[in-house]
Write an enzyme that holds these catalytic residues in place. Structure first.
Site, PDB file in Angstrom:
ATOM      1  N   GLN A 186     -15.207 -15.757   8.612  1.00  0.00           N
ATOM      2  CA  GLN A 186     -16.088 -15.235   9.665  1.00  0.00           C
ATOM      3  C   GLN A 186     -16.778 -16.414  10.340  1.00  0.00           C
ATOM      4  O   GLN A 186     -17.002 -17.449   9.708  1.00  0.00           O
ATOM      5  CB  GLN A 186     -17.104 -14.236   9.096  1.00  0.00           C
ATOM      6  N   ARG A 236     -19.016 -14.587  16.063  1.00  0.00           N
ATOM      7  CA  ARG A 236     -20.225 -14.571  16.885  1.00  0.00           C
ATOM      8  C   ARG A 236     -20.336 -15.900  17.627  1.00  0.00           C
ATOM      9  O   ARG A 236     -20.363 -16.971  17.010  1.00  0.00           O
ATOM     10  CB  ARG A 236     -21.439 -14.391  15.980  1.00  0.00           C
ATOM     11  N   TYR A 257     -32.028  -3.226  11.043  1.00  0.00           N
ATOM     12  CA  TYR A 257     -32.390  -4.383  11.884  1.00  0.00           C
ATOM     13  C   TYR A 257     -31.791  -4.222  13.288  1.00  0.00           C
ATOM     14  O   TYR A 257     -32.510  -4.296  14.286  1.00  0.00           O
ATOM     15  CB  TYR A 257     -31.866  -5.656  11.226  1.00  0.00           C
ATOM     16  N   TYR A 300     -19.309 -16.095   1.305  1.00  0.00           N
ATOM     17  CA  TYR A 300     -19.002 -14.665   1.206  1.00  0.00           C
ATOM     18  C   TYR A 300     -17.667 -14.368   1.892  1.00  0.00           C
ATOM     19  O   TYR A 300     -17.376 -14.910   2.963  1.00  0.00           O
ATOM     20  CB  TYR A 300     -20.122 -13.823   1.838  1.00  0.00           C
ATOM     21  N   GLY A 301     -16.888 -13.480   1.266  1.00  0.00           N
ATOM     22  CA  GLY A 301     -15.549 -13.170   1.771  1.00  0.00           C
ATOM     23  C   GLY A 301     -14.680 -14.407   1.593  1.00  0.00           C
ATOM     24  O   GLY A 301     -14.832 -15.168   0.636  1.00  0.00           O
TER      25      GLY A 301
HETATM   26  P1  NAD Z   1     -39.184 -15.252   9.882  1.00  0.00           P
HETATM   27  O1  NAD Z   1     -38.983 -14.234   8.827  1.00  0.00           O
HETATM   28  O2  NAD Z   1     -39.397 -16.671   9.458  1.00  0.00           O
HETATM   29  O3  NAD Z   1     -40.367 -14.873  10.845  1.00  0.00           O
HETATM   30  C1  NAD Z   1     -40.751 -13.565  11.144  1.00  0.00           C
HETATM   31  C2  NAD Z   1     -42.262 -13.469  10.988  1.00  0.00           C
HETATM   32  O4  NAD Z   1     -42.689 -12.142  11.332  1.00  0.00           O
HETATM   33  C3  NAD Z   1     -42.720 -13.740   9.556  1.00  0.00           C
HETATM   34  O5  NAD Z   1     -43.755 -14.695   9.561  1.00  0.00           O
HETATM   35  C4  NAD Z   1     -43.219 -12.370   9.075  1.00  0.00           C
HETATM   36  O6  NAD Z   1     -44.221 -12.470   8.102  1.00  0.00           O
HETATM   37  C5  NAD Z   1     -43.686 -11.753  10.385  1.00  0.00           C
HETATM   38  N1  NAD Z   1     -43.755 -10.291  10.369  1.00  0.00           N
HETATM   39  C6  NAD Z   1     -42.776  -9.412  10.017  1.00  0.00           C
HETATM   40  N2  NAD Z   1     -43.232  -8.152  10.117  1.00  0.00           N
HETATM   41  C7  NAD Z   1     -44.522  -8.229  10.561  1.00  0.00           C
HETATM   42  C8  NAD Z   1     -45.517  -7.273  10.873  1.00  0.00           C
HETATM   43  N3  NAD Z   1     -45.290  -5.958  10.755  1.00  0.00           N
HETATM   44  N4  NAD Z   1     -46.724  -7.708  11.307  1.00  0.00           N
HETATM   45  C9  NAD Z   1     -46.970  -9.028  11.448  1.00  0.00           C
HETATM   46  N5  NAD Z   1     -46.075  -9.989  11.154  1.00  0.00           N
HETATM   47  C10 NAD Z   1     -44.850  -9.588  10.718  1.00  0.00           C
HETATM   48  O7  NAD Z   1     -37.893 -15.161  10.843  1.00  0.00           O
HETATM   49  P2  NAD Z   1     -37.495 -15.988  12.129  1.00  0.00           P
HETATM   50  O8  NAD Z   1     -36.124 -16.485  11.937  1.00  0.00           O
HETATM   51  O9  NAD Z   1     -38.571 -16.938  12.496  1.00  0.00           O
HETATM   52  O10 NAD Z   1     -37.422 -14.827  13.228  1.00  0.00           O
HETATM   53  C11 NAD Z   1     -38.412 -14.678  14.226  1.00  0.00           C
HETATM   54  C12 NAD Z   1     -37.936 -13.654  15.260  1.00  0.00           C
HETATM   55  O11 NAD Z   1     -36.726 -14.115  15.887  1.00  0.00           O
HETATM   56  C13 NAD Z   1     -37.606 -12.283  14.680  1.00  0.00           C
HETATM   57  O12 NAD Z   1     -37.998 -11.288  15.582  1.00  0.00           O
HETATM   58  C14 NAD Z   1     -36.092 -12.294  14.545  1.00  0.00           C
HETATM   59  O13 NAD Z   1     -35.552 -11.005  14.603  1.00  0.00           O
HETATM   60  C15 NAD Z   1     -35.710 -13.133  15.752  1.00  0.00           C
HETATM   61  N6  NAD Z   1     -34.389 -13.777  15.563  1.00  0.00           N
HETATM   62  C16 NAD Z   1     -34.246 -14.873  14.763  1.00  0.00           C
HETATM   63  C17 NAD Z   1     -32.999 -15.441  14.605  1.00  0.00           C
HETATM   64  C18 NAD Z   1     -32.761 -16.674  13.780  1.00  0.00           C
HETATM   65  O14 NAD Z   1     -31.614 -17.108  13.689  1.00  0.00           O
HETATM   66  N7  NAD Z   1     -33.745 -17.312  13.188  1.00  0.00           N
HETATM   67  C19 NAD Z   1     -31.879 -14.876  15.243  1.00  0.00           C
HETATM   68  C20 NAD Z   1     -32.068 -13.733  16.014  1.00  0.00           C
HETATM   69  C21 NAD Z   1     -33.338 -13.208  16.191  1.00  0.00           C
HETATM   70  N1  UDP Z   2     -23.137 -16.188   4.078  1.00  0.00           N
HETATM   71  C1  UDP Z   2     -22.402 -16.794   3.065  1.00  0.00           C
HETATM   72  N2  UDP Z   2     -23.066 -17.247   1.977  1.00  0.00           N
HETATM   73  C2  UDP Z   2     -24.419 -17.165   1.833  1.00  0.00           C
HETATM   74  C3  UDP Z   2     -25.170 -16.549   2.861  1.00  0.00           C
HETATM   75  C4  UDP Z   2     -24.495 -16.061   3.965  1.00  0.00           C
HETATM   76  O1  UDP Z   2     -21.169 -16.904   3.153  1.00  0.00           O
HETATM   77  O2  UDP Z   2     -24.939 -17.625   0.799  1.00  0.00           O
HETATM   78  C5  UDP Z   2     -22.431 -15.717   5.261  1.00  0.00           C
HETATM   79  C6  UDP Z   2     -22.732 -14.270   5.650  1.00  0.00           C
HETATM   80  O3  UDP Z   2     -21.869 -13.390   4.975  1.00  0.00           O
HETATM   81  C7  UDP Z   2     -22.479 -14.312   7.143  1.00  0.00           C
HETATM   82  C8  UDP Z   2     -22.875 -15.722   7.565  1.00  0.00           C
HETATM   83  O4  UDP Z   2     -22.873 -16.495   6.356  1.00  0.00           O
HETATM   84  O5  UDP Z   2     -21.111 -14.126   7.414  1.00  0.00           O
HETATM   85  C9  UDP Z   2     -24.249 -15.831   8.212  1.00  0.00           C
HETATM   86  O6  UDP Z   2     -25.145 -15.144   7.378  1.00  0.00           O
HETATM   87  P1  UDP Z   2     -26.723 -15.146   7.625  1.00  0.00           P
HETATM   88  O7  UDP Z   2     -27.328 -14.329   6.544  1.00  0.00           O
HETATM   89  O8  UDP Z   2     -27.207 -16.536   7.799  1.00  0.00           O
HETATM   90  O9  UDP Z   2     -26.936 -14.444   9.045  1.00  0.00           O
HETATM   91  P2  UDP Z   2     -26.183 -13.322   9.897  1.00  0.00           P
HETATM   92  O10 UDP Z   2     -25.555 -14.081  11.003  1.00  0.00           O
HETATM   93  O11 UDP Z   2     -25.166 -12.603   9.072  1.00  0.00           O
HETATM   94  O12 UDP Z   2     -27.282 -12.433  10.339  1.00  0.00           O
END
Ligand code: NAD
Ligand code: UDP
Length: 316
Positions: free
Chosen positions: A212, A279, A148, A207-208
């Site tokens: 964190q 973070r 990722y 977790y842990g």
């Molecule tokens: P999500 O999993 O709900 O949404 C991602 C969408 O992308 C899904 O609908 C999935 O089906 C689609 N997708 C994945 N691979 C695909 C492909 N090859 N072709 C077409 N569609 C595809 O997750 P989200 O939280 O809504 O994340 C959306 C974006 O924001 C992502 O790029 C993610 O990396 C970024 N992001 C989200 C967060 C967060 O906290 N939610 C944090 C950092 C970055």
């Molecule tokens: N985490 C946890 N219990 C859970 C799921 C996640 O303690 O059931 C912790 C995970 O180890 C991380 C934080 O929560 O430290 C945030 O995890 P998440 O998967 O939401 O996103 P990340 O920020 O790690 O991408």
């Protein structure tokens, strides 16, 4: 006057579907692309009858063909929950690399603005705190989260290369942990996990030692920031968007136990490999450049999300 057209990849996901709502509400024509690997038709069903909304089931790691004029391409397709990308590392790497290349290619052909959804994960397990955009990060490229983190770092690199080589009008948003309605109950990320567990009297799996930290942004605040960035001018370098309120995971668990009437208690589980220890976004740039800041406090956002998770429909 012709409505401006926006293509949103990942437009049936959590953030993508909220963006579809926002942009239709602001008078845009929206073309949403998604292959449903983690998204769902449920998130956009309410839009399918809208005359300015088009949905196409498509894997954007393959060539993207769209007829007619496109003004903006918002590339949000990616697996995003650690549980999902650990299960599917190759589709994750493909959508961050090939998918970003294809989405850039579409934006180039259409002379559209391109906006990449990047992530705080580009900072890895950060040694600088809080994280400003200038920090290059501390990522383990071959660890289990590398699929990722490196897909997004590649996506940022190719976006800047298209900007510099083809003079494309690009934006990069580094999103910090965002939560809210439409996250999947079994998404695996911490907020839906804890809410589901609390609503079902199951132990909250910390977790842990839960020391964190993360900074949690409510979806409506994030969407407003992305919208402002999309309409901004000359912000080519990455911009952090998130809520700087920082909580340990154990604090989050305790807060959810206060809000939800439940028999649940907290149990400790092993910490996953390479789990970042801290973070928090430095949002100084977004405040200045977009006149944006988050408004929804964690308690308020959690209460709204919990109400949404309580609906029986949220379980399917
Ligand atoms: P999500 O999993 O709900 O949404 C991602 C969408 O992308 C899904 O609908 C999935 O089906 C689609 N997708 C994945 N691979 C695909 C492909 N090859 N072709 C077409 N569609 C595809 O997750 P989200 O939280 O809504 O994340 C959306 C974006 O924001 C992502 O790029 C993610 O990396 C970024 N992001 C989200 C967060 C967060 O906290 N939610 C944090 C950092 C970055
Ligand atoms: N985490 C946890 N219990 C859970 C799921 C996640 O303690 O059931 C912790 C995970 O180890 C991380 C934080 O929560 O430290 C945030 O995890 P998440 O998967 O939401 O996103 P990340 O920020 O790690 O991408």
């Amino acid at each position: 006057m012709r409505k401006k057209t926006v293509v949103i990849t990942g437009g049936a996901g959590f953030i993508g579907s909220h963006l579809c709502d926002k942009l239709l509400g602001e008078g845009f024509r929206v073309i949403s692309l998604d292959n449903f690997i983690t998204g769902s038709i449920k998130n956009i069903r309410h839009l399918l009858r809208e005359k300015d909304f088009i949905f196409k089931k498509h894997n954007v790691s393959g060539y993207i063909k769209i007829k007619g004029k496109v003004d903006y391409v918002l590339h949000f397709a990616s697996l995003a929950s650690p549980v999902d990308y650990l299960r599917s590392p190759i589709p994750t790497l493909k959508v961050g690399s090939l998918g970003t290349h294809n989405a850039l290619g579409l934006a180039k052909e259409k002379k559209a603005v391109f906006l990449l959804a990047s992530t705080s994960e580009v900072y890895g397990d950060p040694l600088v705190h809080p994280q400003p955009e200038e920090y290059w990060g501390n990522v383990n490229p071959i660890g289990i989260r590398g699929c990722y983190d490196e897909s997004k770092r590649f996506a940022e690199a190719i976006t800047m290369a298209y900007h510099r080589t083809h003079r494309m009008d690009t934006r990069i948003v580094r999103i910090f942990n965002t939560y809210g309605p439409r996250m999947r109950v079994k998404d695996g990320r911490v907020v839906p996990n804890f809410i589901y567990q609390a609503l079902n009297d199951e132990p909250l799996t910390v977790y842990g030692k839960g020391l964190q930290t993360r900074s949690f942004c409510y979806i409506s605040d994030l969407i407003e920031g992305i919208y402002r960035l999309m309409l901004s001018r000359n912000i080519f370098y990455p911009l952090n968007l998130g809520n700087p309120g920082e909580f340990t995971i154990i604090e989050l668990a305790k807060l959810i136990l206060k809000i939800v009437p439940t028999e649940s208690r907290i149990i400790l589980k092993p910490l996953p490999e390479d789990d970042p220890k801290q973070r928090r976004p430095d949002i100084g740039k977004a405040k200045k450049m977009l006149k944006w800041r988050p408004h929804v406090e964690l308690r308020e956002g959690l209460a709204k999300t919990i109400d949404w998770f309580k609906r029986p429909a949220a379980l399917y």
